[in-house]
Scaffold this motif. Sequence first.
Motif, short mmCIF file in Angstrom:
data_model
loop_
_atom_site.label_atom_id
_atom_site.label_comp_id
_atom_site.label_asym_id
_atom_site.label_seq_id
_atom_site.Cartn_x
_atom_site.Cartn_y
_atom_site.Cartn_z
N TYR A 1 0.85 -1.21 -0.24
CA TYR A 1 0.09 -0.03 -0.11
C TYR A 1 0.75 1.39 0.12
N ARG A 2 1.85 1.42 0.73
CA ARG A 2 2.88 2.51 0.92
C ARG A 2 3.53 2.41 -0.20
N LEU A 3 3.96 1.44 -1.05
CA LEU A 3 4.64 1.57 -2.27
C LEU A 3 3.76 2.28 -3.37
N MET A 4 2.51 1.56 -3.28
CA MET A 4 1.65 2.16 -4.19
C MET A 4 1.41 3.82 -4.20
N GLU A 5 1.18 4.13 -2.84
CA GLU A 5 1.16 5.73 -2.53
C GLU A 5 2.42 6.46 -3.30
N GLN A 6 3.50 5.79 -3.04
CA GLN A 6 4.73 6.42 -3.34
C GLN A 6 4.86 6.68 -4.73
N LEU A 7 4.57 5.60 -5.38
CA LEU A 7 4.61 5.40 -6.98
C LEU A 7 3.64 6.36 -7.61
N THR B 1 2.44 9.22 -5.97
CA THR B 1 3.13 10.34 -5.89
C THR B 1 4.20 10.78 -6.92
N GLY B 2 4.79 9.84 -7.04
CA GLY B 2 6.02 10.13 -8.28
C GLY B 2 5.56 10.43 -9.50
N GLN B 3 4.54 9.38 -9.69
CA GLN B 3 4.05 9.45 -11.08
C GLN B 3 3.18 10.99 -11.44
N GLY B 4 2.69 11.33 -10.37
CA GLY B 4 1.98 12.92 -10.44
C GLY B 4 3.13 13.88 -10.87
N ALA B 5 4.23 13.77 -10.17
CA ALA B 5 5.27 14.47 -10.29
C ALA B 5 5.84 14.72 -11.55
N LYS B 6 5.87 13.37 -12.33
CA LYS B 6 6.55 13.42 -13.55
C LYS B 6 5.54 14.08 -14.51
N LYS B 7 4.13 13.89 -14.40
CA LYS B 7 3.28 14.45 -15.52
C LYS B 7 3.42 16.01 -15.25
N SER B 8 3.59 16.60 -13.82
CA SER B 8 3.75 17.93 -13.89
C SER B 8 4.98 18.56 -14.42
#
Length: 113
Positions: A97-103, A105-112
């Motif tokens: 669950y924590r890994l999915m949350e981090q992924l 969040t990281g994915q959102g940062a890459k999109k921006s």
Amino acid sequence: MRELRKERGLKQEELAAKINVSQQTISRIEKGENSLPADILVHLAKFFHVSADYILKLSDVRLISEYRIEVEKVIERNVEFCRIYERLGKKNQELVYRLMEQLETGQGAKKSE
């Protein structure tokens, strides 16, 4: 058509812009004042991923077959993921669950970027 538009949270103006017609056209079609031209029917069916028959109230079957197949594949993948997740111990579930949350969040940062 009004039901589909409202389900998506769209105003008439927004739907009109997405399928390249005027807001007045959408309003008249929804009120039944205008017949639905074939080209607009096709655009609406593609936009909402429903059959033309559904828009014309000739069928209760909502999804076009290609989209239904895609949705079923996604559901199948998610069900399998859930089955595997449920077989994990509590600590591993928390880790996943924590890994999915981090992924995410990281994915959102890459999109921006």
